[in-house]
Write a protein that holds these residues in place. Structure first.
Motif, PDB file in Angstrom:
ATOM      1  N   ARG A  29      17.613  10.686  76.532  1.00 44.67           N
ATOM      2  CA  ARG A  29      17.172  11.902  75.861  1.00 44.67           C
ATOM      3  C   ARG A  29      16.332  11.500  74.648  1.00 44.67           C
ATOM      4  NH1 ARG A  29      19.331  16.385  77.521  1.00 44.67           N
ATOM      5  NH2 ARG A  29      18.991  17.460  75.533  1.00 44.67           N
ATOM      6  N   VAL A  52      12.713  14.881  76.081  1.00 48.83           N
ATOM      7  CA  VAL A  52      13.427  16.168  76.037  1.00 48.83           C
ATOM      8  C   VAL A  52      12.834  17.053  74.952  1.00 48.83           C
ATOM      9  CG1 VAL A  52      15.573  15.275  76.967  1.00 48.83           C
ATOM     10  CG2 VAL A  52      15.229  15.269  74.485  1.00 48.83           C
ATOM     11  N   LEU A  79      18.844  19.091  70.380  1.00 47.73           N
ATOM     12  CA  LEU A  79      18.583  18.447  71.673  1.00 47.73           C
ATOM     13  C   LEU A  79      19.497  17.244  71.930  1.00 47.73           C
ATOM     14  CD1 LEU A  79      14.675  18.615  71.670  1.00 47.73           C
ATOM     15  CD2 LEU A  79      16.244  19.899  73.143  1.00 47.73           C
ATOM     16  N   THR A 102       9.906  20.202  78.657  1.00 46.97           N
ATOM     17  CA  THR A 102      10.118  19.611  77.327  1.00 46.97           C
ATOM     18  C   THR A 102      10.161  20.711  76.265  1.00 46.97           C
ATOM     19  OG1 THR A 102       9.005  17.561  77.978  1.00 46.97           O
ATOM     20  CG2 THR A 102       9.155  18.020  75.621  1.00 46.97           C
TER      21      THR A 102
END
Length: 315
Positions: free
Chosen positions: A56, A76, A115, A98
């Protein structure tokens, strides 16, 4: 019977010992794997240790976005394009899943933290003030600057995501293309290439330490004497400096933010009698190209698209 009992106990003890050895070996092996998966990256802010393979990743520069995509990694989270929609047209499809984390100049720490990244990649020139805060969210690696030689940053990014082999393969492919184009162009690279940029309230002549300037130098192109300078650009150019724009061929690009001011300035200059009197204009060798591709995006994908433009226009 007694003898059989003794044999059974002996067998059980041996079995337990074997299990213990297997468990110990397994644990040791696991530690070795864990140790191998940890690696340290030296970067603009020091050293950062990263455990395992980052899955990530949040990237905080547009040229960094292109580097990750070129190496087959979709972040991400990423900073938005400088102009237009959230993403540049040439990367929009790859970034459809994204999430935006704001602009390069002011990324959102809250959006980044949400995130839950396991790696953040940024740039000292852009985000030095928030490095410590970013480092508390996830391991953070910073490139030094954003200028012409994007390949140096690309190498750092490949180290950060633990894909140096892939990064080398991509850079080799790009540089091999450069060599092939040089052969194709031959003595056409003796032409002096001029580069001009129009922005709202500002006109610039671009020098060698710019994104497009480095690519032209790699290809071996000559530059007009007043542009053959090892820095970024001459800013705040006035019409008294129009002669410094002359060359055998000119590429110009316009940074338009949507208010049409840069486009108005472009039209004013391009239609000025002094500009029209340039040798390059009289030879009809002035070409408008994409500001995103020739300057603003600044990464691997844009570099290849710029080479496409050169193959189209250099005759």
């Amino acid at each position: 019977m007694k003898k059989f009992g003794i044999l059974l106990i002996t067998f059980m003890l041996l079995a337990l010992a074997a299990c213990g050895t297997t468990q110990e070996e397994s644990t040791t092996s696991g530690k070795d794997i864990e140790k191998e998966e940890s690696y340290t990256v030296t970067h603009a802010m020091g050293e950062t240790t990263i455990k395992g393979e980052p899955k990530r990743i949040v990237i905080l520069t547009n040229e960094g976005v292109e580097a990750l995509l070129a190496m087959g990694v979709t972040p991400v989270g990423a900073v938005e394009a400088w102009t237009g929609n959230t993403w540049y047209d040439h990367t929009a499809e790859q970034l459809k899943d994204t999430k935006s984390v704001g602009k390069e100049s002011e990324p959102s720490l809250e959006a980044i933290a949400a995130l839950k990244p396991d790696l953040i990649i940024g740039n000292k020139m852009r985000q030095e003030k928030v490095y410590e805060q970013l480092s508390k969210i996830a391991p953070t690696v910073f490139a030094e600057t954003l200028r012409g030689d994007w390949q140096e940053n690309f190498k750092l990014y490949s180290q950060a995501i633990n894909k140096e082999d892939v990064g080398k393969e991509k850079l080799d492919a790009y540089n091999n293309r450069i060599e092939e184009i040089k052969v194709t162009f031959g003595d056409k690279t003796q032409q002096e290439v001029s580069m001009v940029r129009f922005m709202a309230g500002d006109v610039r002549i671009y020098h060698k330490d710019s994104f497009s300037g480095v690519i032209l130098e790699q290809l071996g192109f000559a530059r007009p004497a007043e542009q053959d300078v090892p820095d970024f650009a001459e800013k705040g150019v006035t019409k008294e400096r129009i002669l410094a724009m002359d060359g055998d061929i000119m590429f110009y690009f316009t940074y338009e933010t949507g208010d049409n001011e840069a486009t108005k300035l472009e039209n004013e200059w391009i239609n000025d009698p002094l500009f029209k009197n340039l040798e390059v204009a009289k030879a009809d060798k002035v070409f408008k190209v994409s500001d995103v591709i020739w300057n603003t995006a600044g990464g691997y994908i844009a570099a290849n698209l710029m080479l496409d433009d050169l193959e189209t226009h250099i005759k």
